[in-house]
Design a protein around this motif. Structure first.
Motif, PDB file in Angstrom:
ATOM      1  N   LEU A   1     -13.219   8.835  -7.425  1.00 48.09           N
ATOM      2  CA  LEU A   1     -12.078   8.222  -7.971  1.00 48.09           C
ATOM      3  C   LEU A   1     -10.988   9.496  -8.276  1.00 48.09           C
ATOM      4  CD1 LEU A   1     -13.309   5.958 -10.376  1.00 48.09           C
ATOM      5  CD2 LEU A   1     -11.931   5.516  -8.400  1.00 48.09           C
ATOM      6  N   VAL A   2     -11.441  10.877  -8.956  1.00 45.11           N
ATOM      7  CA  VAL A   2     -10.651  11.910  -9.297  1.00 45.11           C
ATOM      8  C   VAL A   2     -10.092  12.697  -8.036  1.00 45.11           C
ATOM      9  CG1 VAL A   2     -10.561  14.220 -10.019  1.00 45.11           C
ATOM     10  CG2 VAL A   2     -11.578  12.303 -11.205  1.00 45.11           C
ATOM     11  N   THR A   3     -10.959  12.653  -6.928  1.00 46.54           N
ATOM     12  CA  THR A   3     -10.431  13.462  -5.748  1.00 46.54           C
ATOM     13  C   THR A   3      -9.576  12.331  -4.911  1.00 46.54           C
ATOM     14  OG1 THR A   3     -12.371  12.654  -4.505  1.00 46.54           O
ATOM     15  CG2 THR A   3     -12.410  14.868  -5.313  1.00 46.54           C
ATOM     16  N   GLY A   4      -9.765  11.096  -5.149  1.00 45.53           N
ATOM     17  CA  GLY A   4      -9.038  10.054  -4.496  1.00 45.53           C
ATOM     18  C   GLY A   4      -7.337  10.205  -5.082  1.00 45.53           C
ATOM     19  N   ALA A   5      -7.628  10.158  -6.383  1.00 46.19           N
ATOM     20  CA  ALA A   5      -6.311  10.316  -7.253  1.00 46.19           C
ATOM     21  C   ALA A   5      -5.342  11.556  -6.839  1.00 46.19           C
ATOM     22  CB  ALA A   5      -6.557  10.368  -8.632  1.00 46.19           C
ATOM     23  N   LEU A   6      -6.395  12.765  -6.715  1.00 45.01           N
ATOM     24  CA  LEU A   6      -5.585  14.075  -6.295  1.00 45.01           C
ATOM     25  C   LEU A   6      -5.007  14.019  -4.955  1.00 45.01           C
ATOM     26  CD1 LEU A   6      -8.065  16.788  -8.012  1.00 45.01           C
ATOM     27  CD2 LEU A   6      -5.642  15.683  -8.815  1.00 45.01           C
ATOM     28  N   TRP A   7      -5.651  13.411  -3.784  1.00 50.01           N
ATOM     29  CA  TRP A   7      -5.192  13.012  -2.475  1.00 50.01           C
ATOM     30  C   TRP A   7      -4.321  12.214  -2.353  1.00 50.01           C
ATOM     31  CZ3 TRP A   7      -9.050  11.282   1.846  1.00 50.01           C
ATOM     32  CH2 TRP A   7      -8.401  11.538   3.140  1.00 50.01           C
ATOM     33  N   GLY A   8      -4.233  11.213  -3.469  1.00 50.26           N
ATOM     34  CA  GLY A   8      -3.236  10.045  -3.278  1.00 50.26           C
ATOM     35  C   GLY A   8      -1.763  10.481  -3.895  1.00 50.26           C
ATOM     36  N   LYS A   9      -1.656  11.389  -4.765  1.00 56.93           N
ATOM     37  CA  LYS A   9      -0.463  11.950  -5.092  1.00 56.93           C
ATOM     38  C   LYS A   9       0.315  12.641  -3.985  1.00 56.93           C
ATOM     39  CE  LYS A   9       2.465  13.010  -8.077  1.00 56.93           C
ATOM     40  NZ  LYS A   9       3.475  11.860  -8.584  1.00 56.93           N
ATOM     41  N   PRO A  10      -0.189  13.557  -3.179  1.00 50.70           N
ATOM     42  CA  PRO A  10       0.784  14.128  -2.083  1.00 50.70           C
ATOM     43  C   PRO A  10       0.828  12.724  -0.946  1.00 50.70           C
ATOM     44  CG  PRO A  10      -1.373  15.004  -1.961  1.00 50.70           C
ATOM     45  CD  PRO A  10      -1.524  14.342  -3.464  1.00 50.70           C
ATOM     46  N   MET A  11      -0.091  12.056  -0.505  1.00 47.27           N
ATOM     47  CA  MET A  11      -0.011  11.040   0.381  1.00 47.27           C
ATOM     48  C   MET A  11       0.861   9.892   0.192  1.00 47.27           C
ATOM     49  SD  MET A  11      -1.178  12.494   3.139  1.00 47.27           S
ATOM     50  CE  MET A  11      -0.732  13.867   2.500  1.00 47.27           C
ATOM     51  N   TRP A  12       0.466   9.259  -1.088  1.00 57.05           N
ATOM     52  CA  TRP A  12       1.304   8.050  -1.378  1.00 57.05           C
ATOM     53  C   TRP A  12       2.153   8.061  -2.364  1.00 57.05           C
ATOM     54  CZ3 TRP A  12      -4.341   5.456  -2.442  1.00 57.05           C
ATOM     55  CH2 TRP A  12      -5.099   5.202  -1.478  1.00 57.05           C
ATOM     56  N   GLY A  13       2.219   9.218  -3.001  1.00 56.83           N
ATOM     57  CA  GLY A  13       3.199   9.792  -3.858  1.00 56.83           C
ATOM     58  C   GLY A  13       2.801   8.991  -5.371  1.00 56.83           C
ATOM     59  N   THR A  14       1.489   8.730  -5.443  1.00 51.76           N
ATOM     60  CA  THR A  14       1.103   8.289  -6.766  1.00 51.76           C
ATOM     61  C   THR A  14      -0.319   8.593  -7.110  1.00 51.76           C
ATOM     62  OG1 THR A  14       0.770   6.247  -8.314  1.00 51.76           O
ATOM     63  CG2 THR A  14       0.841   5.937  -6.020  1.00 51.76           C
ATOM     64  N   TYR A  15      -0.733   8.839  -8.110  1.00 52.03           N
ATOM     65  CA  TYR A  15      -2.141   9.136  -8.539  1.00 52.03           C
ATOM     66  C   TYR A  15      -3.017   7.650  -8.391  1.00 52.03           C
ATOM     67  CZ  TYR A  15      -1.228  13.801 -10.119  1.00 52.03           C
ATOM     68  OH  TYR A  15      -0.630  15.002 -10.298  1.00 52.03           O
ATOM     69  N   TRP A  16      -2.608   6.717  -8.750  1.00 55.06           N
ATOM     70  CA  TRP A  16      -3.446   5.465  -8.763  1.00 55.06           C
ATOM     71  C   TRP A  16      -2.666   4.352  -8.373  1.00 55.06           C
ATOM     72  CZ3 TRP A  16      -8.427   4.732  -9.326  1.00 55.06           C
ATOM     73  CH2 TRP A  16      -8.838   3.326  -9.607  1.00 55.06           C
ATOM     74  N   VAL A  17      -3.160   3.421  -7.376  1.00 53.99           N
ATOM     75  CA  VAL A  17      -2.441   2.027  -7.236  1.00 53.99           C
ATOM     76  C   VAL A  17      -3.641   1.149  -7.381  1.00 53.99           C
ATOM     77  CG1 VAL A  17      -0.625   2.886  -5.651  1.00 53.99           C
ATOM     78  CG2 VAL A  17      -3.197   2.536  -4.802  1.00 53.99           C
ATOM     79  N   TRP A  18      -3.271  -0.191  -7.757  1.00 51.96           N
ATOM     80  CA  TRP A  18      -4.280  -1.081  -7.930  1.00 51.96           C
ATOM     81  C   TRP A  18      -4.577  -1.836  -6.734  1.00 51.96           C
ATOM     82  CZ3 TRP A  18      -7.108  -1.184 -12.211  1.00 51.96           C
ATOM     83  CH2 TRP A  18      -6.612  -0.446 -13.270  1.00 51.96           C
ATOM     84  N   ASP A  19      -5.089  -0.966  -5.750  1.00 49.52           N
ATOM     85  CA  ASP A  19      -5.476  -1.758  -4.620  1.00 49.52           C
ATOM     86  C   ASP A  19      -6.748  -2.178  -4.413  1.00 49.52           C
ATOM     87  OD1 ASP A  19      -5.708   0.267  -1.591  1.00 49.52           O
ATOM     88  OD2 ASP A  19      -6.907   0.125  -3.241  1.00 49.52           O
ATOM     89  N   ALA A  20      -7.329  -2.915  -3.663  1.00 45.13           N
ATOM     90  CA  ALA A  20      -8.608  -3.503  -3.632  1.00 45.13           C
ATOM     91  C   ALA A  20      -9.665  -2.422  -3.705  1.00 45.13           C
ATOM     92  CB  ALA A  20      -8.635  -4.540  -2.479  1.00 45.13           C
ATOM     93  N   ARG A  21      -9.514  -1.490  -2.939  1.00 48.42           N
ATOM     94  CA  ARG A  21     -10.727  -0.669  -2.670  1.00 48.42           C
ATOM     95  C   ARG A  21     -10.797   0.300  -3.973  1.00 48.42           C
ATOM     96  NH1 ARG A  21     -13.117   2.537   1.411  1.00 48.42           N
ATOM     97  NH2 ARG A  21     -13.738   0.649   2.149  1.00 48.42           N
TER      98      ARG A  21
END
Lengths: 229, 224
Positions: free
Chosen positions: A94-114
């Motif tokens: 979850l943490v690495t996903g959040a850190l990866w999400g910030k540069p890629m999706w522009g947000t640390y967390w989204v409420w998506d299904a995965r």
């Protein structure tokens, strides 16, 4: 205990070597992605931890089923020992996903299904550990926790297929596919080596924890005998 | 089959005469909903937008409230041991208890929901879909809750443990319930309320199987 004692040093060596190789290849050798640039290297940690978060729960559920069906005492120990490791890997995923999400999706967390289903997986781990912690009699705790682990296993297919069933921000499966991986070999090989290394690391930690749990139970039995005398 | 219905009747009678069951849950539902506007401010448009979600979250929490007594009371006075020895299979006992829980907690909450919807400025045309979605989804809350209650039987301070165990399983009900209700209010492109209702029904059907089987397994694990 005897076999695991012999196997553990070898297991540690192979695990750390392949983890190191995978991470080295991933971070320094593999090319940067044409779209994601250097931040694609987060994949070499994120994917193995995410894979192990589900592997851990699957192992826990399998061991729980074995404990309920065949009443093998080691199965209880395995399920109990796997839970904190699995929870730790889920947290890391979850943490690495959040850190990866910030540069890629522009947000640390989204409420998506995965993401949501993995968060629920984390809660299931915590609930499982809470059950062990609140029920004092270890035999009863083992049975009750095993039932909970099996009921919670319905979440595993939901995580696996969440990216296929719902069209979400998280990318669909790209490694384990029927029609072969859709990821380029130069990125795939470091990932696979790293994933094997992380998995062996998981198994090594699991064995250490199981040995500790067996010793803890021996101590408990000895103390009971002492007290009874 | 007679024993099954007798057990449901017993649950309902106990809930009505002893008190502390469904009535308290409705009261809790009311209080939770009425502190929402105090928390987010009395902006009516905002309240309309969050009304379906808040009503569903409050429904989940209220349904949890009465779960800890579901098997605990029977375990304390020995009724549960009689169930184990009795002719009725434990799966059916759990099903009857869950159905009784739904009749005494779920049903009153569904009836109260439109009134509470008014407090959150839920439009009138949203009331029907809200009640329909809750009627389809709330049996799953009782059935899945029965598993949690059975797991925590005989645990001191089990109520807190039940919440931790059960709430993760409530998430699908919440997601599909809210999207079914919201789709009736706002036309979301590509997301029809009917599909969410079907998925909600699927969750209820799965828990109809999972609840009694899992609950009975948990009771056996706890009592042996």
């Amino acid at each position: 205990m005897a076999y695991s004692g012999i196997a553990l040093p070898y297991l540690w060596t192979i695990a750390l070597l392949s983890m190191g190789t995978g991470l080295y290849l991933g971070v320094f050798v593999a090319p940067a992605d044409y779209q994601q640039g250097e931040s694609v290297r987060m994949m070499y940690i994120h994917v193995p931890t995410a894979w192990l978060s589900q592997f851990g729960y699957g192992l826990m559920a399998f061991a729980s089923a074995m404990a309920l069906i065949f009443r093998h005492p080691l199965a209880d120990v395995a399920a109990k020992s796997a839970a904190p490791i699995g929870a730790a890997f889920t947290f890391l995923a979850l943490v690495t996903g959040a850190l990866w999400g910030k540069p890629m999706w522009g947000t640390y967390w989204v409420w998506d299904a995965r993401l949501t289903s993995v968060l629920i997986l984390f809660f299931l781990y915590l609930g499982y550990m809470a059950l062990w912690a609140t029920i004092e009699d270890p035999n009863r705790a083992a049975r009750v926790a095993a039932v909970f682990a099996l009921v919670g296993a319905v979440n595993l297919p939901i995580i696996r297929f969440s990216v296929d069933w719902w069209n979400t921000l998280h990318q669909p499966t790209s490694v384990f596919r029927l029609d072969g991986p859709t990821i380029h070999p130069s990125l795939l090989w470091p990932l696979l080596i790293g994933a094997i290394g992380f998995t062996l690391f998981f198994v090594a930690v699991l064995l250490v924890r199981m040995r500790a749990e067996i010793l803890r139970r021996r101590v408990r039995t000895l103390q009971m005998q002492q007290a009874a005398r | 089959m007679n024993a099954f219905f007798a057990l449901i009747g017993r649950e309902v009678r106990l809930a009505i005469r002893v008190g502390g069951g469904g009535g308290m849950a409705v009261f809790f539902f009311l209080i939770t909903i009425s502190i929402v506007p105090l928390g987010v401010g009395p902006d009516l448009n905002l309240l309309t937008r969050i009304a379906p979600g808040m009503l569903w979250v409050a429904l989940l929490l209220s349904a949890l409230l009465t779960l800890d007594r579901l098997f605990q009371a029977d375990q304390e006075d020995g009724t549960l041991d009689l169930f184990l020895m009795g002719g009725l299979s434990l799966e059916l006992v759990v099903l009857a208890k869950a159905f009784g829980h739904w009749l005494t907690t779920g049903l009153p909450l569904i009836v109260a929901a439109p009134v509470l919807g008014l407090l959150l400025n839920l439009p009138l045309e949203g009331m029907g879909p809200l009640m329909l979605a809750m009627a389809i989804g709330s049996p799953a809350l009782s059935l899945l809750g029965a598993v949690g209650a059975a797991l925590a039987v005989g645990v001191r301070r089990g109520g807190l443990l039940i919440s931790l165990l059960v709430l993760p399983f409530y998430v699908p009900v919440l997601i599909f319930g809210v999207s079914a209700t919201r789709a009736a209010l706002i036309a979301v492109p590509g997301d029809l309320g009917g599909r969410s209702l079907l998925l909600l029904g699927a969750v209820t059907l799965v828990s109809l199987v999972l609840g009694p089987v899992g609950g009975a397994a948990a009771l056996r694990a706890n009592l042996r």
